[in-house]
Design an enzyme around this catalytic site. Structure first.
Site, PDB file in Angstrom:
ATOM      1  N   ARG A   1       1.190  -1.122  -0.011  1.00 53.22           N
ATOM      2  CA  ARG A   1      -0.012   0.198   0.369  1.00 53.22           C
ATOM      3  C   ARG A   1       0.920   1.277   0.185  1.00 53.22           C
ATOM      4  O   ARG A   1       0.340   2.869  -1.088  1.00 53.22           O
ATOM      5  CB  ARG A   1      -0.841   0.500   0.743  1.00 53.22           C
ATOM      6  CG  ARG A   1      -2.177  -1.201   0.990  1.00 53.22           C
ATOM      7  CD  ARG A   1      -2.813  -0.831   2.948  1.00 53.22           C
ATOM      8  NE  ARG A   1      -3.999  -1.636   2.138  1.00 53.22           N
ATOM      9  CZ  ARG A   1      -4.096  -3.439   2.428  1.00 53.22           C
ATOM     10  NH1 ARG A   1      -3.152  -4.083   2.877  1.00 53.22           N
ATOM     11  NH2 ARG A   1      -4.973  -4.189   2.187  1.00 53.22           N
ATOM     12  N   VAL A   2       1.787   1.465   0.897  1.00 51.30           N
ATOM     13  CA  VAL A   2       3.060   2.140   0.837  1.00 51.30           C
ATOM     14  C   VAL A   2       3.633   2.985  -0.706  1.00 51.30           C
ATOM     15  O   VAL A   2       3.737   3.627  -0.393  1.00 51.30           O
ATOM     16  CB  VAL A   2       3.837   2.781   2.218  1.00 51.30           C
ATOM     17  CG1 VAL A   2       4.545   3.212   2.370  1.00 51.30           C
ATOM     18  CG2 VAL A   2       2.702   2.414   3.464  1.00 51.30           C
TER      19      VAL A   2
ATOM     20  N   ASP B   1       9.428  -6.368  -5.617  1.00 48.39           N
ATOM     21  CA  ASP B   1       8.842  -7.146  -5.120  1.00 48.39           C
ATOM     22  C   ASP B   1       7.956  -8.635  -5.564  1.00 48.39           C
ATOM     23  O   ASP B   1       7.550  -8.132  -6.574  1.00 48.39           O
ATOM     24  CB  ASP B   1       7.254  -6.238  -5.103  1.00 48.39           C
ATOM     25  CG  ASP B   1       6.364  -6.884  -3.562  1.00 48.39           C
ATOM     26  OD1 ASP B   1       6.739  -7.997  -3.258  1.00 48.39           O
ATOM     27  OD2 ASP B   1       5.468  -5.924  -2.863  1.00 48.39           O
TER      28      ASP B   1
ATOM     29  N   ALA C   1      10.317   1.775   6.096  1.00 44.95           N
ATOM     30  CA  ALA C   1       9.563   1.002   6.540  1.00 44.95           C
ATOM     31  C   ALA C   1       9.899   0.362   8.133  1.00 44.95           C
ATOM     32  O   ALA C   1       9.029   0.342   8.973  1.00 44.95           O
ATOM     33  CB  ALA C   1       9.905  -0.354   5.365  1.00 44.95           C
ATOM     34  N   ARG C   2      10.974  -0.423   8.013  1.00 42.94           N
ATOM     35  CA  ARG C   2      11.396  -1.050   9.265  1.00 42.94           C
ATOM     36  C   ARG C   2      13.000  -0.745   9.502  1.00 42.94           C
ATOM     37  O   ARG C   2      13.915  -1.259   8.440  1.00 42.94           O
ATOM     38  CB  ARG C   2      11.179  -2.625   9.713  1.00 42.94           C
ATOM     39  CG  ARG C   2       9.805  -2.792  10.023  1.00 42.94           C
ATOM     40  CD  ARG C   2       9.493  -2.304  11.140  1.00 42.94           C
ATOM     41  NE  ARG C   2       8.002  -2.643  11.510  1.00 42.94           N
ATOM     42  CZ  ARG C   2       7.448  -1.282  11.796  1.00 42.94           C
ATOM     43  NH1 ARG C   2       7.789   0.001  11.320  1.00 42.94           N
ATOM     44  NH2 ARG C   2       5.614  -1.294  11.983  1.00 42.94           N
TER      45      ARG C   2
ATOM     46  N   ASP D   1      13.835   7.240   8.975  1.00 45.77           N
ATOM     47  CA  ASP D   1      12.561   7.001  10.061  1.00 45.77           C
ATOM     48  C   ASP D   1      12.918   6.601  10.795  1.00 45.77           C
ATOM     49  O   ASP D   1      11.833   6.658  11.490  1.00 45.77           O
ATOM     50  CB  ASP D   1      11.607   7.489   9.110  1.00 45.77           C
ATOM     51  CG  ASP D   1      10.845   8.358   9.779  1.00 45.77           C
ATOM     52  OD1 ASP D   1      10.779   8.989  10.779  1.00 45.77           O
ATOM     53  OD2 ASP D   1       9.065   7.366   9.819  1.00 45.77           O
TER      54      ASP D   1
ATOM     55  N   GLU E   1      14.054   1.562  19.305  1.00 49.67           N
ATOM     56  CA  GLU E   1      13.289   2.589  19.614  1.00 49.67           C
ATOM     57  C   GLU E   1      12.724   2.938  20.613  1.00 49.67           C
ATOM     58  O   GLU E   1      12.388   2.069  21.166  1.00 49.67           O
ATOM     59  CB  GLU E   1      12.021   2.655  18.360  1.00 49.67           C
ATOM     60  CG  GLU E   1      12.546   2.492  16.788  1.00 49.67           C
ATOM     61  CD  GLU E   1      11.598   2.987  15.941  1.00 49.67           C
ATOM     62  OE1 GLU E   1      10.784   3.424  16.424  1.00 49.67           O
ATOM     63  OE2 GLU E   1      12.091   2.967  14.787  1.00 49.67           O
TER      64      GLU E   1
ATOM     65  N   HIS F   1      10.773   8.271  13.359  1.00 50.46           N
ATOM     66  CA  HIS F   1      10.004   7.448  13.260  1.00 50.46           C
ATOM     67  C   HIS F   1       8.080   8.411  12.648  1.00 50.46           C
ATOM     68  O   HIS F   1       7.781   8.639  13.560  1.00 50.46           O
ATOM     69  CB  HIS F   1       9.806   5.996  14.591  1.00 50.46           C
ATOM     70  CG  HIS F   1       8.607   5.240  13.568  1.00 50.46           C
ATOM     71  ND1 HIS F   1       9.036   3.466  14.216  1.00 50.46           N
ATOM     72  CD2 HIS F   1       7.576   5.269  13.253  1.00 50.46           C
ATOM     73  CE1 HIS F   1       8.432   2.935  13.575  1.00 50.46           C
ATOM     74  NE2 HIS F   1       7.492   3.549  12.727  1.00 50.46           N
TER      75      HIS F   1
ATOM     76  N   ALA G   1       3.669   8.124  10.306  1.00 50.79           N
ATOM     77  CA  ALA G   1       2.665   8.036  10.458  1.00 50.79           C
ATOM     78  C   ALA G   1       1.879   9.246  10.851  1.00 50.79           C
ATOM     79  O   ALA G   1       1.283   9.123  11.430  1.00 50.79           O
ATOM     80  CB  ALA G   1       2.077   6.667  10.493  1.00 50.79           C
TER      81      ALA G   1
END
Length: 526
Positions: free
Chosen positions: A149-150, A169, A229-230, A254, A259, A278, A281
C-alpha cells in the site's frame, strides 16, 4: 457486560469514541502493561509500535481474543504465540499509507535539496548558497523495494514527478507493476540503476538486513537510500561504512532497530544522514484513519465476525461477507457433524466445493470447516486463527477440492472425513441465505444447519418407527423442532435426523438402541 479493551498506546479520539460505544475502554496512563490488574480481564488489546506484546504479556491475559495494531507492522507482536492461543492479530495497513508515502517523498526532496542543512545554517546566521547546490527528482530513477500500500502510493507520486520507477516485489505480478506505470526489476539490478532507493517491505526473516554490505556496494556513486519501513531492513554497520566511504551520497532514515534511539547511536548524528523519529504515520489524518480502522477490526472480532485485515487468520473483504458468511456457518456445522459421526481417530479430511461457490475465494470457509472438525475433539478453544495450526499438530491432513460443475444444488459444500473406523461424507447448501444439511452418506435430506441437539438413527424403514421415536422423546419431555428422513428404497435402509430443543437423556438413547430395526443411534450437538 461489555468487553474490556485496553489501549496501551495513544490513539486518535475518533477511534476511542467508536470503541466506547460498544466496549469498556481502559487507557494505560502509566506503569507497566504487564502489571496492570485489568490485563487479566481484557478481551482486546490495542497497541502501536511503542508496546511490545511478547509471550509473557499474552500469558497474563487469559481472556484475550484480539490484539489490534494501530498501524501496519506487527513485528512488535508475538504472532505465533497469539496464533497458538487462538488470538486474532489485526492491523490497519491502509490508514497511514498516504502519510508514510508523503514522508518518504519529503525525505527524498530533503536529500536532493539539502533542506535540513540549509535550515540549520540559516539559523546560525550563515548564507552558503554555493555549497548547497542540489539536484532535481524529475528525470531520476527511483528504485522501490516493495509495492504494498505505501509503496504503491510512493510510486504514483514519483510518476507524477516524472521519475522512472523500478520495482522489486516478488509477490506482485509483473503485469500489475507495468499497469501502474513502473518497471519490474530484480533487486540487484534495481540497486545498480537507481538514483534513489526507498524501502517499503515488512520485516520478516527474508527481509531482515535485505540491504547489507554486498548490496550497498552495488549502488552507483551518488545514490541515496530512504527507509521509512523498518530499521532492521538495513545493516546499520554496513550503512555507516558505505556513507563514510562515499559509496552512498546520503541516507534518510525514519526507523531504527531500537526505538527510541539511544543518545550514542551514530546513525542519526552522521553528517550524510537526515534522521526523523519514526514520523511516517504521524499526521492528523493518518492517526484518525488508523485508529478508526483498527477499532473496526477489533469490534468485528469481538462480534465474532471475520475481520478484513487479520494477520494470522483468513480475511474477508466487506463485499464478500454477505455471500461467504452463510457458507462459513454451514462449513463449521458440517465439520462438527462429520467428526461426531465417526468413532475412530480422524486421519484426513477433504473439503469439496461444487458449483458457483467453487469460483469464490473460500480460504475462510475452509478454515471454519477445519474449526468444526476439531471443536468436538479439542481440549483447547478452536477458531479461525488456530484451526489450521491445531490440525497440523494433530497430524490431520486437510485437502481442498473444487469443481464448477453443480451437483443437484447451484452451490454445494461437502466435508469428507477418513477415520480409522471408516469414512463419513456430509454435504450442505445455502438456501435463501440459510445453511442446511442436504446429504449424509448416500442419504439425501434437508435439515436446517443451526446450533442445537440432533438425534440420528440408522434403521430399517418400517411402519411405526417415527411414532416410536416421537413417543420416547415425548415421554422424556424432549421437544422435536424438525425432522428429515432419507432412505434408499421403500422399506429398505433409512436414516432419520431430528432437531430437538433439549438434551436427550441417556436412558432414551439406550431404549432406542434396544429396539428392533435400529442399526445405529447417535446424539449429536451442533
Amino acid at each position: 457486560m461489555q468487553p474490556l479493551v485496553i489501549i496501551a498506546d495513544r490513539i486518535a479520539q475518533e477511534g476511542l469514541d467508536l470503541l466506547g460505544e460498544q466496549c469498556r475502554v481502559h487507557g494505560l496512563t502509566g506503569g507497566s502493561l504487564a502489571e496492570d490488574p485489568l490485563l487479566a480481564e481484557a478481551e482486546a488489546l490495542i497497541v502501536r509500535s511503542e508496546t511490545r506484546v511478547d509471550a509473557d504479556l499474552i500469558g497474563r491475559a487469559p481472556r484475550l481474543r484480539v490484539i489490534g495494531r494501530a498501524g501496519a507492522g506487527v513485528d512488535t507482536i508475538d504472532v505465533p504465540t497469539a496464533t497458538a492461543r487462538g488470538i486474532v492479530v489485526v492491523n490497519a495497513p491502509g490508514g497511514n499509507a498516504i502519510a508514510a508515502a508523503e514522508h518518504a517523498l519529503a525525505l527524498m526532496f530533503s536529500l536532493a535539496r539539502h533542506i535540513p542543512l540549509a535550515d540549520r545554517q540559516m539559523k546560525q546566521g550563515q548564507w552558503k548558497r554555493s555549497a548547497l547546490v542540489g539536484s532535481e527528482l524529475t528525470g531520476k530513477t527511483l528504485g522501490l523495494v516493495g509495492l504494498g500500500r505505501v509503496g504503491t502510493e510512493v510510486a504514483r507520486r514519483a510518476l507524477g514527478l516524472e521519475m522512472d520507477v523500478l520495482v522489486y516485489d516478488p509477490y506482485v505480478p509483473d503485469v500489475h507493476i507495468r499497469t501502474l506505470g513502473c518497471e519490474p526489476s530484480p533487486l540487484d539490478s534495481l540497486l545498480q540503476r537507481a538514483n534513489y532507493v526507498s524501502l517499503h517491505v515488512p520485516l520478516t526473516d527474508t527481509t531482515r538486513s535485505i540491504i547489507d554490505a554486498e548490496r550497498l556496494a552495488l549502488m552507483q556513486p551518488g545514490t541515496c537510500l530512504v527507509n521509512c519501513a523498518r530499521g532492521e531492513l538495513v545493516d546499520q554497520t554496513a550503512l555507516l561504512a558505505a556513507l563514510d566511504a562515499g559509496t552512498l551520497a546520503g541516507a534518510a532514515i525514519d526507523v531504527y532497530p531500537t526505538e527510541p534511539v539511544g543518545p550514542d547511536d551514530p546513525l542519526p548524528h552522521h553528517p550524510k544522514v537526515i534522521a526523523t523519529p519514526h514520523l511516517g504515520a504521524s499526521t492528523v489524518e493518518a492517526q484518525a484513519g488508523v485508529a478508526v480502522q483498527v477499532v473496526r477490526e477489533v469490534l468485528a472480532v469481538l462480534a465474532e465476525q471475520p475481520p478484513q485485515f487479520a494477520v494470522n487468520a483468513p480475511s474477508i473483504r466487506p463485499e464478500e461477507m454477505g455471500l461467504l458468511r452463510p457458507y462459513m456457518d454451514l462449513a463449521r456445522q458440517l465439520g462438527k457433524l462429520a467428526t461426531q459421526l465417526v468413532d475412530g481417530a480422524i486421519r484426513s479430511a477433504e473439503i469439496e466445493y461444487r458449483g458457483a461457490i467453487a469460483e469464490e475465494s473460500t480460504s475462510a470457509v475452509t478454515a471454519t470447516a477445519i474449526q468444526g472438525l476439531l471443536e468436538p475433539i479439542s481440549d483447547v478453544p478452536v477458531n479461525l486463527v488456530n484451526a489450521r495450526l491445531l490440525a497440523r499438530q494433530r497430524g490431520l491432513e486437510v485437502e481442498e477440492r473444487r469443481s464448477a460443475t453443480p451437483e443437484h444444488y447451484t452451490s454445494l459444500v461437502r466435508v469428507v472425513v477418513h477415520a480409522s473406523d471408516g469414512d463419513v461424507s456430509v454435504a450442505g447448501a445455502v438456501s435463501d441465505g440459510r445453511p442446511a444439511i442436504v446429504q449424509i452418506g448416500d442419504y439425501s435430506l434437508h435439515l436446517p444447519a443451526v446450533p442445537g441437539y440432533l438425534l440420528l438413527t440408522s434403521h430399517h424403514d418400517r411402519p411405526g418407527i417415527i411414532g416410536t421415536v416421537g413417543r420416547l422423546l415425548g415421554e422424556a419431555d424432549v421437544n422435536i423442532s424438525s425432522m428429515q428422513v432419507g432412505r434408499s428404497t421403500a422399506r429398505g435402509r433409512a436414516l432419520m435426523l431430528l432437531s430437538v430443543d433439549d438434551p436427550i437423556p441417556p436412558t432414551v438413547v439406550s431404549q432406542l438402541r434396544g429396539l428392533d430395526n435400529f442399526a445405529a443411534v447417535k446424539v449429536l450437538r451442533l
